[in-house]
Design a protein around this motif. Structure first.
Motif, mmCIF file in Angstrom:
data_model
loop_
_atom_site.group_PDB
_atom_site.id
_atom_site.type_symbol
_atom_site.label_atom_id
_atom_site.label_comp_id
_atom_site.label_asym_id
_atom_site.label_seq_id
_atom_site.Cartn_x
_atom_site.Cartn_y
_atom_site.Cartn_z
ATOM 1 N N TYR A 30 -4.711 4.288 10.767
ATOM 2 C CA TYR A 30 -4.054 3.136 10.143
ATOM 3 C C TYR A 30 -4.409 3.054 8.662
ATOM 4 O O TYR A 30 -5.485 3.500 8.229
ATOM 5 C CB TYR A 30 -4.485 1.825 10.822
ATOM 6 C CG TYR A 30 -3.908 1.639 12.206
ATOM 7 C CD1 TYR A 30 -2.676 1.011 12.402
ATOM 8 C CD2 TYR A 30 -4.602 2.092 13.329
ATOM 9 C CE1 TYR A 30 -2.151 0.839 13.673
ATOM 10 C CE2 TYR A 30 -4.078 1.930 14.617
ATOM 11 C CZ TYR A 30 -2.844 1.299 14.772
ATOM 12 O OH TYR A 30 -2.315 1.136 16.027
ATOM 13 N N ASN A 129 1.737 -1.631 6.763
ATOM 14 C CA ASN A 129 2.744 -0.688 7.243
ATOM 15 C C ASN A 129 3.077 0.311 6.131
ATOM 16 O O ASN A 129 2.427 0.329 5.077
ATOM 17 C CB ASN A 129 3.987 -1.426 7.744
ATOM 18 C CG ASN A 129 4.674 -2.227 6.638
ATOM 19 O OD1 ASN A 129 4.354 -2.081 5.455
ATOM 20 N ND2 ASN A 129 5.623 -3.052 7.027
ATOM 21 N N GLU A 130 4.112 1.107 6.336
ATOM 22 C CA GLU A 130 4.471 2.124 5.345
ATOM 23 C C GLU A 130 4.919 1.524 4.028
ATOM 24 O O GLU A 130 4.850 2.172 2.974
ATOM 25 C CB GLU A 130 5.563 3.039 5.911
ATOM 26 C CG GLU A 130 5.096 3.868 7.107
ATOM 27 C CD GLU A 130 6.216 4.714 7.682
ATOM 28 O OE1 GLU A 130 7.370 4.554 7.224
ATOM 29 O OE2 GLU A 130 5.942 5.523 8.584
ATOM 30 N N ASP A 131 5.415 0.283 4.077
ATOM 31 C CA ASP A 131 5.845 -0.407 2.855
ATOM 32 C C ASP A 131 4.712 -1.186 2.198
ATOM 33 O O ASP A 131 4.958 -1.987 1.288
ATOM 34 C CB ASP A 131 6.997 -1.358 3.180
ATOM 35 C CG ASP A 131 8.214 -0.624 3.729
ATOM 36 O OD1 ASP A 131 8.444 0.515 3.286
ATOM 37 O OD2 ASP A 131 8.903 -1.190 4.608
ATOM 38 N N LYS A 133 3.086 -3.595 3.395
ATOM 39 C CA LYS A 133 3.120 -5.007 3.766
ATOM 40 C C LYS A 133 2.094 -5.268 4.870
ATOM 41 O O LYS A 133 1.866 -4.435 5.745
ATOM 42 C CB LYS A 133 4.516 -5.405 4.244
ATOM 43 C CG LYS A 133 5.563 -5.421 3.143
ATOM 44 C CD LYS A 133 6.905 -5.929 3.666
ATOM 45 C CE LYS A 133 7.944 -5.993 2.542
ATOM 46 N NZ LYS A 133 9.258 -6.477 3.031
ATOM 47 N N THR A 134 1.481 -6.455 4.798
ATOM 48 C CA THR A 134 0.477 -6.812 5.802
ATOM 49 C C THR A 134 1.162 -7.146 7.124
ATOM 50 O O THR A 134 2.025 -8.018 7.189
ATOM 51 C CB THR A 134 -0.348 -8.029 5.333
ATOM 52 O OG1 THR A 134 -0.997 -7.710 4.103
ATOM 53 C CG2 THR A 134 -1.385 -8.408 6.375
ATOM 54 N N VAL A 135 0.775 -6.428 8.185
ATOM 55 C CA VAL A 135 1.377 -6.656 9.498
ATOM 56 C C VAL A 135 0.385 -7.256 10.496
ATOM 57 O O VAL A 135 0.767 -7.691 11.575
ATOM 58 C CB VAL A 135 1.943 -5.342 10.075
ATOM 59 C CG1 VAL A 135 3.053 -4.807 9.187
ATOM 60 C CG2 VAL A 135 0.845 -4.297 10.248
ATOM 61 N N TYR A 165 5.924 -9.570 12.846
ATOM 62 C CA TYR A 165 5.370 -8.236 13.109
ATOM 63 C C TYR A 165 4.667 -8.201 14.468
ATOM 64 O O TYR A 165 3.656 -7.511 14.644
ATOM 65 C CB TYR A 165 4.396 -7.841 11.990
ATOM 66 C CG TYR A 165 5.053 -7.663 10.643
ATOM 67 C CD1 TYR A 165 5.727 -6.483 10.324
ATOM 68 C CD2 TYR A 165 5.012 -8.682 9.697
ATOM 69 C CE1 TYR A 165 6.337 -6.328 9.097
ATOM 70 C CE2 TYR A 165 5.625 -8.532 8.457
ATOM 71 C CZ TYR A 165 6.288 -7.355 8.161
ATOM 72 O OH TYR A 165 6.892 -7.198 6.945
ATOM 73 N N GLN A 168 4.149 -4.685 16.060
ATOM 74 C CA GLN A 168 3.017 -3.915 15.541
ATOM 75 C C GLN A 168 1.703 -4.391 16.165
ATOM 76 O O GLN A 168 0.792 -3.596 16.420
ATOM 77 C CB GLN A 168 2.956 -4.028 14.017
ATOM 78 C CG GLN A 168 4.008 -3.214 13.286
ATOM 79 C CD GLN A 168 5.333 -3.970 13.139
ATOM 80 O OE1 GLN A 168 5.583 -4.953 13.826
ATOM 81 N NE2 GLN A 168 6.177 -3.496 12.225
#
Length: 300
Positions: A30, A129-131, A133-135, A165, A168
């Motif tokens: 992660y 995540n890949e962008d 952004k906090t998930v 999210y 996730q």
């Protein structure tokens, strides 16, 4: 800041894994941002029979501040700043405040005992995540009992889901199972299993025995009498230390129940032994009559 759901979930680490090892495992699978761990010392209070914990609450003192926390959500429900360093033993010792109002119906006439001094170290991280952004918000908490030489440090992970999210979060929880973490009932106190071991963890004044239909009457009677004896024994220190009036009350109830059981459960002891025990417990009961009368006057 990303909005989180109301509920938190907790996971206990296996004995073979510490926080550093957990972070190493997470780093391979992660992306996350880790904040430096924060350390603080806390003192936990509850009644002898764990009335606050039974309501999923914890009364915590940090420095001069008292916090009443919800163990399930992790939220602070009420606070009190003890600027005058008052001796706070019962709910009525607290000045009028929201914290006093909330603990009054729960603690009633029971004293608040210092159950544990704990050092916490909390590392907060945000899963990305890949962008970027906090998930998911994750808090890894180490707990160490400062007043117990036998207590092993406990580590627990708290997870707060970010709205939007949820998928996730489900995936991450499944991942935790693959690396050996197990779902826990609550915060660090629950995960640690007990406080410092100074007091019984699951004390109840009620008779708590598991009787089986196929048991012999003598074996069943032994379980009942031993349970009543244990109730008397665990309350003795509170009577001697004059902590609160419920110690003597519970002790006397156990004595009365023992005398009653000796009369109602027939043919367990010989008539001579039965009379001997009934007389002995009668003497014990009478020896505490005056003290109980004084307790009742004080409570009034």
């Amino acid at each position: 800041m990303a909005a989180t759901s109301d509920n938190s979930e907790y996971y206990s680490l296996p004995d073979t894994m510490d926080r550093a090892e957990l972070l190493r495992k997470l780093a391979t699978d992660y992306n996350f941002v880790l904040n430096p761990p924060q350390k603080k010392k806390e003192e936990f209070f509850d009644t002898f029979d764990r009335r606050l914990h039974g309501a999923n609450l914890a009364l915590i003192k940090e420095g001069n501040s008292y916090y009443l926390k919800d163990l399930t959500q992790g939220d602070t429900l009420a606070t009190f700043e003890d600027t005058n360093n008052i001796s706070l033993k019962f709910w009525w010792d607290f000045p009028k405040c929201d914290l006093r109002k909330k603990i009054k119906p729960l603690t009633d006439i029971r004293a608040l005992l210092s159950l544990a001094n704990i050092q916490r170290s909390i590392a907060a991280l945000r899963l990305l995540n890949e962008d970027k952004k906090t998930v998911l918000f994750v808090y890894i908490k180490d707990l160490k009992m400062l007043d117990s030489i036998h207590s092993k440090p406990a580590v627990v992970m708290q997870i707060k889901t970010v709205r939007g999210y949820e998928h996730q979060a489900v995936s991450f929880k499944k991942y935790l199972g693959t690396i050996g973490l197990t779902n826990s009932d609550g915060d660090l106190i629950s995960a640690a299993g007990s406080f410092s071991g100074k007091y019984p963890l699951n004390y109840s004044s009620k008779i708590n025995v598991h009787l089986m239909p196929e048991m012999k009457a003598q074996d069943a009677a032994k379980l009942i009498f031993r349970n009543l004896l244990e109730t008397m024994q665990v309350n003795v220190f509170g009577i001697i230390e004059d902590i609160d009036t419920e110690f003597l009350h519970d002790f006397r109830v156990a004595v009365r129940r023992t005398r009653s059981a000796l009369s109602q459960i027939k043919n367990i002891f010989s008539p001579e032994d039965t009379d001997k025990f009934k007389e002995a417990f009668s003497i014990i009961g009478k020896a505490t009559n005056e003290l109980r009368d004084l307790d009742v006057y004080l409570l009034s």
